[in-house]
Design a protein around this motif. Structure first.
Motif, PDB file in Angstrom:
ATOM      1  N   THR A 204      42.509  11.738  10.784  1.00  0.00           N
ATOM      2  CA  THR A 204      42.791  11.106  11.927  1.00  0.00           C
ATOM      3  C   THR A 204      44.023  12.746  12.587  1.00  0.00           C
ATOM      4  O   THR A 204      45.160  12.730  11.683  1.00  0.00           O
ATOM      5  CB  THR A 204      43.914  10.324  11.713  1.00  0.00           C
ATOM      6  N   ARG A 205      43.422  13.140  13.567  1.00  0.00           N
ATOM      7  CA  ARG A 205      44.482  13.968  14.590  1.00  0.00           C
ATOM      8  C   ARG A 205      45.484  13.640  15.409  1.00  0.00           C
ATOM      9  O   ARG A 205      45.105  12.537  15.996  1.00  0.00           O
ATOM     10  CB  ARG A 205      43.440  15.369  14.810  1.00  0.00           C
ATOM     11  N   ASP A 207      47.710  13.893  19.043  1.00  0.00           N
ATOM     12  CA  ASP A 207      47.115  14.437  20.110  1.00  0.00           C
ATOM     13  C   ASP A 207      47.973  15.825  20.625  1.00  0.00           C
ATOM     14  O   ASP A 207      47.305  15.982  22.514  1.00  0.00           O
ATOM     15  CB  ASP A 207      47.679  12.981  21.306  1.00  0.00           C
ATOM     16  N   TYR A 208      48.296  16.655  20.697  1.00  0.00           N
ATOM     17  CA  TYR A 208      49.160  17.997  20.437  1.00  0.00           C
ATOM     18  C   TYR A 208      48.096  18.937  20.478  1.00  0.00           C
ATOM     19  O   TYR A 208      47.676  19.261  19.496  1.00  0.00           O
ATOM     20  CB  TYR A 208      50.517  17.835  19.609  1.00  0.00           C
ATOM     21  N   TYR A 209      48.927  20.230  20.857  1.00  0.00           N
ATOM     22  CA  TYR A 209      47.707  21.169  20.203  1.00  0.00           C
ATOM     23  C   TYR A 209      49.093  22.047  19.787  1.00  0.00           C
ATOM     24  O   TYR A 209      50.057  21.760  19.873  1.00  0.00           O
ATOM     25  CB  TYR A 209      47.526  21.843  21.590  1.00  0.00           C
ATOM     26  N   HIS A 276      47.726  18.188  11.393  1.00  0.00           N
ATOM     27  CA  HIS A 276      47.700  17.362  12.383  1.00  0.00           C
ATOM     28  C   HIS A 276      47.329  17.569  13.426  1.00  0.00           C
ATOM     29  O   HIS A 276      47.058  16.505  14.661  1.00  0.00           O
ATOM     30  CB  HIS A 276      48.622  16.099  11.744  1.00  0.00           C
ATOM     31  N   LYS A 278      45.510  18.590  17.385  1.00  0.00           N
ATOM     32  CA  LYS A 278      44.488  18.512  18.346  1.00  0.00           C
ATOM     33  C   LYS A 278      43.504  19.951  17.975  1.00  0.00           C
ATOM     34  O   LYS A 278      42.157  19.420  18.500  1.00  0.00           O
ATOM     35  CB  LYS A 278      44.330  18.199  19.048  1.00  0.00           C
ATOM     36  N   GLY A 279      43.854  21.020  18.429  1.00  0.00           N
ATOM     37  CA  GLY A 279      43.672  22.412  18.424  1.00  0.00           C
ATOM     38  C   GLY A 279      44.604  22.731  18.006  1.00  0.00           C
ATOM     39  O   GLY A 279      45.789  22.666  18.682  1.00  0.00           O
ATOM     40  N   ALA A 300      42.177  22.840  12.411  1.00  0.00           N
ATOM     41  CA  ALA A 300      42.243  22.712  13.829  1.00  0.00           C
ATOM     42  C   ALA A 300      41.235  23.482  14.928  1.00  0.00           C
ATOM     43  O   ALA A 300      41.295  24.589  14.336  1.00  0.00           O
ATOM     44  CB  ALA A 300      43.429  22.807  14.138  1.00  0.00           C
ATOM     45  N   ASP A 339      37.492  19.685  24.025  1.00  0.00           N
ATOM     46  CA  ASP A 339      38.050  17.438  24.365  1.00  0.00           C
ATOM     47  C   ASP A 339      36.714  17.280  24.459  1.00  0.00           C
ATOM     48  O   ASP A 339      36.635  15.356  24.298  1.00  0.00           O
ATOM     49  CB  ASP A 339      39.144  17.039  25.199  1.00  0.00           C
ATOM     50  N   HIS A 342      33.542  16.625  19.431  1.00  0.00           N
ATOM     51  CA  HIS A 342      33.272  15.678  18.361  1.00  0.00           C
ATOM     52  C   HIS A 342      33.509  16.839  17.467  1.00  0.00           C
ATOM     53  O   HIS A 342      32.882  17.289  16.113  1.00  0.00           O
ATOM     54  CB  HIS A 342      32.785  15.155  18.126  1.00  0.00           C
ATOM     55  N   TRP A 343      34.985  17.423  16.904  1.00  0.00           N
ATOM     56  CA  TRP A 343      35.300  18.037  15.816  1.00  0.00           C
ATOM     57  C   TRP A 343      34.838  16.841  14.622  1.00  0.00           C
ATOM     58  O   TRP A 343      36.267  16.230  14.444  1.00  0.00           O
ATOM     59  CB  TRP A 343      36.140  19.032  16.107  1.00  0.00           C
TER      60      TRP A 343
END
Length: 374
Positions: A204-205, A207-209, A276, A278-279, A300, A339, A342-343
């Protein structure tokens, strides 16, 4: 019985931990009895080398304030390497991106094996960029005037030093291309070592880069900061450097900065963040880019500039999203596209294993031993 080779490791500086220094550390682990020769050494800033036999040049005797300004003295560093006495060694193994290949052979049977991160960017591939913005603060206008006077001679000496190297190893296909273009020499690609197993990608990731690295003009962290500010998405920026204040001024409320190498930007803090994230945003034109491999190992996807060593690491649409131009608009579009995909963190992590430190050690050891006659 064939005696093992006597090896000396040579690198430019040991004053901050980065990709080149991690390669030197891997060389030290592979050949622990080999002394490490470097122009300048700051043990407090690179504690990973505390058990190594580090030997410095005469530059180490300069007052501390001058040692901290070592980038102002490229000719002195080059001369210091030429004066090193390495006559006791069979193999001189360099980790070079600037002056390390200036070392001299003392005997015809010695071999210089150069692990090349890039032919010196200041002299060759990125000369115009550095001349436009040398990143020397208030001294930059003076440096701009000096560069056309000093660089041709340094470039000539760098080329001559490259001709004395017996074996070139490139850290990427981009560096291999530059070695051929600027030095006229062939090379073998061995990717830098990455400790991929130290990352634990979360399913589970957040919401931040994340982006990280030395904040220099050519790294283009301004693109990541501006793009995330434009989109209003969270970005965690790790690292420090001459451009830090400018980046802070560019940043909106969703961008946060972490600068303490032994605190909020420690290895443990960065690992937790990337595990954790998002990317990972990588807007730089790099020779390789170890941090992008680390991001994949942490699960990521990489949003990166379609150039340089990134092309060896990231496959567009599979392990990340590549953009064609170093503009805010291109980075914004790449983030939006990422975005929509789906990774799978575990799949991204598996792709990083081809850069594992064990493969680097195996391949480098073979090249060293193959070039030792005994």
């Amino acid at each position: 019985m064939k005696q093992p080779p006597k090896i000396a490791i040579v690198c430019e500086f040991l004053s901050v931990m980065g990709g080149a220094e991690n390669v030197v550390l891997a060389m030290h682990k592979l050949f622990p009895d080999a002394p490490i020769y470097t122009a300048l050494y700051d043990a407090s800033r690179v504690p990973a080398f505390q058990d190594a036999d580090v030997r410095t040049t005469w530059l180490q005797k300069l007052p501390r304030f001058l040692r901290k300004a070592y980038r102002l003295f490229p000719t002195l560093a080059a001369n210091a390497f030429r004066r090193l006495d390495l006559s006791d060694y069979d193999i001189i193994l360099t980790s070079s991106y600037l002056n390390a290949n200036q070392v001299q052979k003392a005997r015809p049977d010695q071999k210089i094996i150069s692990y090349c991160h890039t032919p010196a960017r200041y002299y060759w591939s990125h000369y115009e960029l550095y001349r436009k913005n040398p990143a020397y603060g208030p001294l930059s206008p003076f440096i701009k005037l000096l560069m056309p006077l000093m660089v041709p001679r340094q470039r000539r000496r760098d080329y001559e030093a490259a001709q004395r190297v017996d074996v070139f190893i490139a850290n990427s296909t981009e560096t291999q291309r530059r070695i051929k273009k600027y030095y006229g020499r062939p090379s073998t690609v061995i990717y830098p070592p990455v400790e991929t197993k130290r990352f634990s990608p979360a399913r589970t990731r957040g919401d931040y880069y994340v982006t990280m690295g030395r904040q220099l003009p050519n790294k283009r962290f301004d693109l990541a900061v501006s793009a995330c500010t434009t989109l209003g998405v969270p970005l965690k920026v790790y690292g420090n450097g001459p451009m830090h204040d400018e980046l802070v001024a560019l940043a909106g409320p969703t961008v946060s900065f972490y600068t303490d190498r032994f605190g909020d930007a420690s290895d443990a803090a960065l690992e937790e963040a990337i595990n954790h994230a998002k990317g990972f945003i990588f807007p730089s034109d790099e020779d390789f880019g170890i941090v992008t491999v680390e991001a994949l190992a942490a699960g990521a996807p990489v949003i990166g500039y379609r150039n340089g060593g990134t092309l060896d690491i990231v496959t567009d649409g599979e392990t990340g999203v590549l953009f064609d131009n170093q503009t805010v608009e291109d980075v914004v579009s790449a983030i939006k596209r990422a975005d929509t995909i789906h990774w799978f963190p575990s799949k991204l992590s598996r792709t990083a294993t081809r850069f594992d430190a064990g493969l680097f050690a195996t391949k480098l050891r073979k090249i060293v031993l193959d070039n030792y006659k005994g």
